[in-house]
Design a protein around this motif. Structure first.
Motif, PDB file in Angstrom:
ATOM      1  N   PRO A   1     -11.217   5.551   9.327  1.00 19.34           N
ATOM      2  CA  PRO A   1     -10.407   6.598   8.701  1.00 19.34           C
ATOM      3  C   PRO A   1      -9.636   6.056   7.517  1.00 19.34           C
ATOM      4  CG  PRO A   1     -10.118   6.574  11.101  1.00 19.34           C
ATOM      5  CD  PRO A   1     -10.913   5.362  10.745  1.00 19.34           C
ATOM      6  N   ARG A   2      -9.556   6.842   6.457  1.00 22.25           N
ATOM      7  CA  ARG A   2      -8.875   6.388   5.248  1.00 22.25           C
ATOM      8  C   ARG A   2      -8.272   7.589   4.544  1.00 22.25           C
ATOM      9  NH1 ARG A   2     -13.638   4.722   1.043  1.00 22.25           N
ATOM     10  NH2 ARG A   2     -11.858   4.596  -0.338  1.00 22.25           N
ATOM     11  N   ALA A   3      -7.454   7.299   3.553  1.00 17.64           N
ATOM     12  CA  ALA A   3      -6.823   8.380   2.810  1.00 17.64           C
ATOM     13  C   ALA A   3      -7.865   9.166   2.023  1.00 17.64           C
ATOM     14  CB  ALA A   3      -5.764   7.811   1.869  1.00 17.64           C
ATOM     15  N   GLU A   4      -7.626  10.446   1.885  1.00 22.86           N
ATOM     16  CA  GLU A   4      -8.536  11.255   1.069  1.00 22.86           C
ATOM     17  C   GLU A   4      -8.357  10.887  -0.396  1.00 22.86           C
ATOM     18  OE1 GLU A   4      -8.045  15.352   1.816  1.00 22.86           O
ATOM     19  OE2 GLU A   4      -8.415  15.208   3.955  1.00 22.86           O
ATOM     20  N   GLN A   5      -9.482  10.753  -1.087  1.00 22.09           N
ATOM     21  CA  GLN A   5      -9.446  10.357  -2.509  1.00 22.09           C
ATOM     22  C   GLN A   5      -9.243  11.584  -3.401  1.00 22.09           C
ATOM     23  OE1 GLN A   5      -9.576   6.960  -3.249  1.00 22.09           O
ATOM     24  NE2 GLN A   5      -9.337   6.958  -1.031  1.00 22.09           N
TER      25      GLN A   5
ATOM     26  N   GLY B   1       0.804  -1.212   0.000  1.00 19.88           N
ATOM     27  CA  GLY B   1       0.000   0.000   0.000  1.00 19.88           C
ATOM     28  C   GLY B   1       0.838   1.264   0.000  1.00 19.88           C
ATOM     29  N   ASP B   2       0.168   2.387  -0.133  1.00 17.58           N
ATOM     30  CA  ASP B   2       0.805   3.697  -0.188  1.00 17.58           C
ATOM     31  C   ASP B   2       1.212   4.143   1.214  1.00 17.58           C
ATOM     32  OD1 ASP B   2       1.456   6.400  -0.453  1.00 17.58           O
ATOM     33  OD2 ASP B   2      -0.091   6.770  -1.963  1.00 17.58           O
ATOM     34  N   PRO B   3       2.497   4.468   1.432  1.00 14.17           N
ATOM     35  CA  PRO B   3       2.927   4.926   2.757  1.00 14.17           C
ATOM     36  C   PRO B   3       2.220   6.186   3.238  1.00 14.17           C
ATOM     37  CG  PRO B   3       4.830   4.323   1.424  1.00 14.17           C
ATOM     38  CD  PRO B   3       3.638   4.317   0.507  1.00 14.17           C
ATOM     39  N   ASN B   4       1.594   6.925   2.322  1.00  9.27           N
ATOM     40  CA  ASN B   4       0.860   8.132   2.719  1.00  9.27           C
ATOM     41  C   ASN B   4      -0.546   7.820   3.231  1.00  9.27           C
ATOM     42  OD1 ASN B   4       2.924  10.034   2.013  1.00  9.27           O
ATOM     43  ND2 ASN B   4       2.420   9.704  -0.145  1.00  9.27           N
ATOM     44  N   ASP B   5      -0.993   6.594   3.009  1.00  9.39           N
ATOM     45  CA  ASP B   5      -2.308   6.193   3.514  1.00  9.39           C
ATOM     46  C   ASP B   5      -2.221   5.816   4.990  1.00  9.39           C
ATOM     47  OD1 ASP B   5      -3.399   6.591   1.041  1.00  9.39           O
ATOM     48  OD2 ASP B   5      -3.439   4.467   0.469  1.00  9.39           O
ATOM     49  N   PRO B   6      -3.349   5.789   5.701  1.00  6.71           N
ATOM     50  CA  PRO B   6      -3.318   5.406   7.117  1.00  6.71           C
ATOM     51  C   PRO B   6      -2.735   4.012   7.316  1.00  6.71           C
ATOM     52  CG  PRO B   6      -5.459   6.324   6.526  1.00  6.71           C
ATOM     53  CD  PRO B   6      -4.714   6.134   5.238  1.00  6.71           C
ATOM     54  N   ASP B   7      -1.942   3.858   8.351  1.00  5.15           N
ATOM     55  CA  ASP B   7      -1.359   2.557   8.657  1.00  5.15           C
ATOM     56  C   ASP B   7      -2.409   1.607   9.213  1.00  5.15           C
ATOM     57  OD1 ASP B   7       1.077   3.463   7.842  1.00  5.15           O
ATOM     58  OD2 ASP B   7       2.023   3.443   9.822  1.00  5.15           O
ATOM     59  N   MET B   8      -2.312   0.348   8.812  1.00  2.33           N
ATOM     60  CA  MET B   8      -3.209  -0.694   9.326  1.00  2.33           C
ATOM     61  C   MET B   8      -2.370  -1.921   9.663  1.00  2.33           C
ATOM     62  SD  MET B   8      -6.552  -2.527   7.598  1.00  2.33           S
ATOM     63  CE  MET B   8      -7.625  -1.121   7.914  1.00  2.33           C
TER      64      MET B   8
END
Length: 310
Positions: free
Chosen positions: A306-310, A55-62
């Motif tokens: 919570p998730r990354a802004e699209q 996944g994208d490192p800028n997205d929230p960590d899971m």
């Protein structure tokens, strides 16, 4: 003569057990990472712990933490791993003593796993959303009191699996008898029986690759040590999960398979009511709703968390 015959027979049995155990270990030697991502290692208290990142490192960590059983590993999240990586920076870890992580002959305990989750989350991730399955949910709740988590998603969490029997842990840890006993408990028929009885609502969803991978995981060097603590009930935490959830500051959501029997839905409702938590119930599933219905599970997560802004 009679004593010599008995001793000869005993030696033959022991020799056969040793040979059989060695053959099983050799058959299970090919054991690759099942998840599509970058595999890394985290050294914790001298143990090399394997985890996969995608996944994208800028997205929230899971952070994904698998359940505990003889063949447990991060392969549990394979059906939904790629989907999660579309919206999150995902870390799927093989807990110490399981999967592709090292399996030293420690006396594994609930405190050890809670401290591992705490340290891994602090050192490797950034305030992650944590998905934890079954007994591991209790370890994560314990760790949450000292760790910054964004949100907990607890899948059929439990704090009680079996009556405490330390003698069974000692027996399974023995070199010959224990290995032989564990190999019987972790045979392919036993693993399939577990998935059929408790893991899946629809037995047709149990893939042969899942059984095969769990079997290989259960036959790596040192594989019996952590499950020995689980089978003996000594991985169950000392605290009451209901009380701990009620006192938790971290937002949490419970997810339950409607037809779960080992950890029935009524327990989920009791936990949700006592701690004032959301309870998501997935139909036609038991203990592994995320593996049996990954699309439905991921649809909920991406809509509610919570998730990354699209």
């Amino acid at each position: 003569m009679k004593a010599r015959t008995v001793l000869g027979a005993a030696a033959g049995i022991v020799g056969g057990a040793v040979l059989g155990n060695r053959l099983l270990r050799n058959r299970a030697s090919e054991f690759e990472n099942p998840l599509p991502g970058v595999e890394r290692t985290y050294r914790w208290r001298g143990i090399e712990v394997a985890y996969t990142v995608a996944g994208d490192p800028n997205d929230p960590d899971m952070l994904l933490c698998h359940s505990i059983h003889a063949g447990a590993s991060s392969h549990e999240f394979e059906p939904l791993f790629e989907q999660l990586a579309e919206n999150y920076h995902v870390f799927a870890v093989d807990l110490p003593g399981f999967g592709r992580s090292e399996r030293p002959p420690l006396v594994y305990s609930p405190t050890l796993y809670a401290e591992f989750v705490r340290d891994f989350a602090r050192d490797v991730t950034d305030e992650p959303i944590v998905l934890a399955s079954s007994l591991t949910g209790s370890f994560v709740v314990d760790a949450a009191s000292e760790t910054d988590f964004e949100h907990l998603v607890l899948i059929c969490p439990t704090d009680e699996t079996a009556a405490e029997r330390p003698w069974l842990r000692t027996l399974i840890r023995t070199p010959i008898v224990g290995t032989t006993l564990f190999n019987l408990l972790a045979s392919k028929p036993s693993i399939r029986y577990f998935y059929d009885r408790d893991g899946y609502y629809d037995r047709d969803r149990i893939g042969e690759d899942e059984v095969e991978y769990a079997w290989r995981s259960a036959h790596q060097p040192g594989a019996r040590y952590a499950p020995a603590s689980f089978a003996s009930g000594t991985l169950d935490p000392d605290f009451d999960l209901q009380t701990e959830l009620a006192a938790l500051d971290t937002p949490a959501t419970l997810v339950w398979g409607r037809d779960a029997e080992l950890v029935p839905l009524r327990q989920g409702r009791t936990l949700a009511d006592a701690a004032d938590l959301d309870l998501v119930v997935i139909d036609y599933s038991t203990l592994l709703p995320h593996a049996e219905h990954p699309d439905k599970f991921v649809e909920y997560l991406t809509a509610e968390l919570p998730r990354a802004e699209q």
